[in-house]
Design a protein around this motif. Structure first.
Motif, PDB file in Angstrom:
ATOM      1  N   ASN A 180      29.169 -29.628  11.864  1.00  0.00           N
ATOM      2  CA  ASN A 180      28.866 -28.482  11.534  1.00  0.00           C
ATOM      3  C   ASN A 180      27.679 -28.200  10.762  1.00  0.00           C
ATOM      4  N   ASP A 181      27.424 -28.979   9.942  1.00  0.00           N
ATOM      5  CA  ASP A 181      26.331 -29.043   9.086  1.00  0.00           C
ATOM      6  C   ASP A 181      25.160 -29.331   9.918  1.00  0.00           C
ATOM      7  N   LEU A 182      25.170 -30.356  10.706  1.00  0.00           N
ATOM      8  CA  LEU A 182      23.968 -30.767  11.743  1.00  0.00           C
ATOM      9  C   LEU A 182      23.676 -29.670  12.529  1.00  0.00           C
ATOM     10  N   ILE A 183      24.484 -28.972  13.305  1.00  0.00           N
ATOM     11  CA  ILE A 183      24.417 -28.135  14.279  1.00  0.00           C
ATOM     12  C   ILE A 183      23.627 -26.787  13.377  1.00  0.00           C
ATOM     13  N   ALA A 184      24.310 -26.680  12.471  1.00  0.00           N
ATOM     14  CA  ALA A 184      23.683 -25.473  11.504  1.00  0.00           C
ATOM     15  C   ALA A 184      22.095 -25.563  11.307  1.00  0.00           C
ATOM     16  N   TYR A 185      21.872 -26.866  10.797  1.00  0.00           N
ATOM     17  CA  TYR A 185      20.417 -27.068  10.533  1.00  0.00           C
ATOM     18  C   TYR A 185      19.549 -27.070  11.652  1.00  0.00           C
ATOM     19  N   GLU A 186      20.190 -27.622  12.571  1.00  0.00           N
ATOM     20  CA  GLU A 186      19.330 -27.380  13.999  1.00  0.00           C
ATOM     21  C   GLU A 186      18.995 -26.067  14.428  1.00  0.00           C
ATOM     22  N   ASN A 187      20.114 -25.026  14.226  1.00  0.00           N
ATOM     23  CA  ASN A 187      19.799 -23.682  14.705  1.00  0.00           C
ATOM     24  C   ASN A 187      19.340 -22.974  13.574  1.00  0.00           C
ATOM     25  N   GLY A 188      18.866 -23.352  12.311  1.00  0.00           N
ATOM     26  CA  GLY A 188      18.730 -22.542  11.270  1.00  0.00           C
ATOM     27  C   GLY A 188      17.269 -21.966  11.394  1.00  0.00           C
ATOM     28  N   ASP A 189      16.786 -21.209  10.398  1.00  0.00           N
ATOM     29  CA  ASP A 189      15.394 -20.671  10.523  1.00  0.00           C
ATOM     30  C   ASP A 189      14.457 -21.521   9.879  1.00  0.00           C
ATOM     31  N   ILE A 190      14.781 -22.614   9.109  1.00  0.00           N
ATOM     32  CA  ILE A 190      13.723 -23.485   8.406  1.00  0.00           C
ATOM     33  C   ILE A 190      13.871 -24.867   8.816  1.00  0.00           C
ATOM     34  N   ASP A 191      12.904 -25.469   9.071  1.00  0.00           N
ATOM     35  CA  ASP A 191      12.759 -26.912   9.552  1.00  0.00           C
ATOM     36  C   ASP A 191      12.049 -27.570   8.210  1.00  0.00           C
ATOM     37  N   ASP A 199       8.191 -22.780   0.636  1.00  0.00           N
ATOM     38  CA  ASP A 199       8.885 -21.982   1.333  1.00  0.00           C
ATOM     39  C   ASP A 199      10.352 -22.198   1.382  1.00  0.00           C
ATOM     40  N   ILE A 200      11.101 -23.447   1.313  1.00  0.00           N
ATOM     41  CA  ILE A 200      12.213 -23.907   0.993  1.00  0.00           C
ATOM     42  C   ILE A 200      13.043 -23.242  -0.044  1.00  0.00           C
ATOM     43  N   GLU A 201      12.282 -23.254  -1.386  1.00  0.00           N
ATOM     44  CA  GLU A 201      12.687 -22.514  -2.414  1.00  0.00           C
ATOM     45  C   GLU A 201      12.859 -21.109  -2.255  1.00  0.00           C
ATOM     46  N   LYS A 202      11.871 -20.572  -1.608  1.00  0.00           N
ATOM     47  CA  LYS A 202      11.850 -19.283  -1.412  1.00  0.00           C
ATOM     48  C   LYS A 202      12.927 -18.806  -0.539  1.00  0.00           C
ATOM     49  N   HIS A 203      13.339 -19.567   0.499  1.00  0.00           N
ATOM     50  CA  HIS A 203      14.378 -19.166   1.466  1.00  0.00           C
ATOM     51  C   HIS A 203      15.865 -19.062   0.870  1.00  0.00           C
ATOM     52  N   PHE A 204      15.884 -20.053  -0.147  1.00  0.00           N
ATOM     53  CA  PHE A 204      17.165 -20.382  -0.811  1.00  0.00           C
ATOM     54  C   PHE A 204      17.349 -19.804  -2.116  1.00  0.00           C
ATOM     55  N   SER A 205      16.406 -18.915  -2.614  1.00  0.00           N
ATOM     56  CA  SER A 205      16.248 -18.400  -3.834  1.00  0.00           C
ATOM     57  C   SER A 205      17.365 -17.231  -3.966  1.00  0.00           C
ATOM     58  N   ALA A 206      17.910 -16.872  -4.912  1.00  0.00           N
ATOM     59  CA  ALA A 206      19.024 -15.851  -5.233  1.00  0.00           C
ATOM     60  C   ALA A 206      17.967 -14.526  -5.031  1.00  0.00           C
ATOM     61  N   SER A 207      18.620 -13.405  -4.757  1.00  0.00           N
ATOM     62  CA  SER A 207      17.952 -12.053  -4.955  1.00  0.00           C
ATOM     63  C   SER A 207      17.623 -11.931  -6.182  1.00  0.00           C
ATOM     64  N   ASP A 208      16.658 -11.018  -6.384  1.00  0.00           N
ATOM     65  CA  ASP A 208      16.184 -10.457  -7.664  1.00  0.00           C
ATOM     66  C   ASP A 208      17.221  -9.785  -8.318  1.00  0.00           C
ATOM     67  N   GLY A 209      17.691  -9.955  -9.634  1.00  0.00           N
ATOM     68  CA  GLY A 209      18.480  -9.355 -10.581  1.00  0.00           C
ATOM     69  C   GLY A 209      19.972  -9.929 -10.143  1.00  0.00           C
ATOM     70  N   GLY A 210      20.097 -11.211  -9.609  1.00  0.00           N
ATOM     71  CA  GLY A 210      21.067 -11.810  -9.357  1.00  0.00           C
ATOM     72  C   GLY A 210      21.819 -12.624 -10.297  1.00  0.00           C
ATOM     73  N   SER A 211      23.152 -12.863 -10.624  1.00  0.00           N
ATOM     74  CA  SER A 211      23.811 -13.436 -11.707  1.00  0.00           C
ATOM     75  C   SER A 211      23.434 -14.780 -11.640  1.00  0.00           C
ATOM     76  N   ASP A 212      23.787 -15.389 -12.959  1.00  0.00           N
ATOM     77  CA  ASP A 212      23.623 -16.728 -13.234  1.00  0.00           C
ATOM     78  C   ASP A 212      24.737 -17.752 -12.149  1.00  0.00           C
ATOM     79  N   ILE A 213      25.554 -16.878 -11.759  1.00  0.00           N
ATOM     80  CA  ILE A 213      26.413 -17.730 -10.620  1.00  0.00           C
ATOM     81  C   ILE A 213      25.725 -17.606  -9.208  1.00  0.00           C
ATOM     82  N   THR A 223      20.255 -27.744  -2.097  1.00  0.00           N
ATOM     83  CA  THR A 223      20.647 -29.127  -2.343  1.00  0.00           C
ATOM     84  C   THR A 223      21.301 -29.735  -1.082  1.00  0.00           C
ATOM     85  N   ASP A 224      22.262 -28.803  -0.578  1.00  0.00           N
ATOM     86  CA  ASP A 224      22.962 -29.145   0.665  1.00  0.00           C
ATOM     87  C   ASP A 224      22.236 -29.192   1.528  1.00  0.00           C
ATOM     88  N   PHE A 225      21.186 -28.354   1.891  1.00  0.00           N
ATOM     89  CA  PHE A 225      20.296 -28.260   2.912  1.00  0.00           C
ATOM     90  C   PHE A 225      19.356 -29.513   2.897  1.00  0.00           C
TER      91      PHE A 225
END
Length: 254
Positions: A180-191, A199-213, A223-225
């Motif tokens: 599932n992880d490999l297929i999700a990566y292959e079909n994902g929006d970022i290579d 670009d990778i950090e921006k893609h996975f960053s939490a939205s503005d005002g997001g909580s610590d969690i 990290t998983d990506f």
């Protein structure tokens, strides 16, 4: 420092010899696997070729040699014997496995030990080929020949369940998640190969005002990506042994 509690000092050379002796006890049995690795590599066995390539991901600091190549050479232990080499001179500058093991960390040594165990398997064909060609009925037939006291099919099936059920379940769950992880990566929006770190950090960053969690969750997803991307590339590009380019990736995505 309070010195009244009693202490002792031991000569450094004595400590070093003691540590080398402990390593030698382990290496004495380890050498058998190394010799099997060499023999299977020379014979072109697919698992040994695969292990050679994986061991070559490690480099021995003092010599700069790749570990897969180094373990295929004559070592000080081959020339003198494991225990005889503990404090021996080494004028020919042969690889000293005791020193190498002393310098290695536990995680690396565990990986090397597992790889050498794989390479010691001299059976024909790769694990994948044998795995695909052996059915449940084949295992039952083998068990009937090896264990005549299991004189009914019910007893043989129960024995197979006892031996393999937990392993098969854990293996199946791990493979399903990996697929599932490999297929999700292959079909994902970022290579990961073409995208920049920004670009990778921006893609996975939490939205503005997001909580610590939310921030922690975003870091974990990134990290998983990264781990999945690294594995995807390794599986896709691996060439060696009986595996053709891309075949390992195909196996996990089938």
């Amino acid at each position: 420092m309070n010195m009244n509690g009693g202490y002792s000092a031991t000569d450094y050379k004595h400590l070093l010899t003691q540590q080398k002796t402990n390593i030698a006890d382990f290496l004495d049995s380890f050498m058998l696997a190394i010799k099997e690795y060499r023999a299977n590599l020379k014979a072109g066995k697919s698992k040994a070729v695969f292990v050679h390539d994986m061991l070559n991901k490690y480099t021995e600091d003092d010599s700069g040699k790749k570990l897969g190549d180094l373990l295929n050479e004559e070592t000080l232990q081959d020339k003198l014997g494991v225990y005889e080499s503990i404090n021996a001179e080494n004028p020919d500058k042969l690889p000293d496995l005791i020193t190498i093991l002393m310098q290695g960390n536990t995680a690396v040594l565990n990986s090397v030990e597992k790889l050498l165990a794989i390479s010691a398997d001299s059976g024909d064909g790769s694990f994948v080929e044998r795995f695909a060609s052996k059915s449940y009925d084949d295992l039952l037939d083998e068990l009937e020949d090896k264990r005549p006291e299991l004189n009914t099919e019910t007893k043989r099936k129960q024995q197979l369940d006892n031996e393999y059920e937990d392993i098969v379940l854990a293996f199946s769950e791990a493979i399903a998640k990996l697929r599932n992880d490999l297929i999700a990566y292959e079909n994902g929006d970022i290579d990961a190969q073409s995208a920049s770190e920004e670009d990778i950090e921006k893609h996975f960053s939490a939205s503005d005002g997001g909580s610590d969690i939310d921030q922690v969750k975003a870091k974990m997803e990134m990290t998983d990506f990264g781990e999945t991307a690294s594995l995807y590339v390794a599986l896709k590009e691996y060439e060696g042994g009986s595996f053709k380019k891309g075949e390992l990736l195909d196996l996990f995505q089938a």
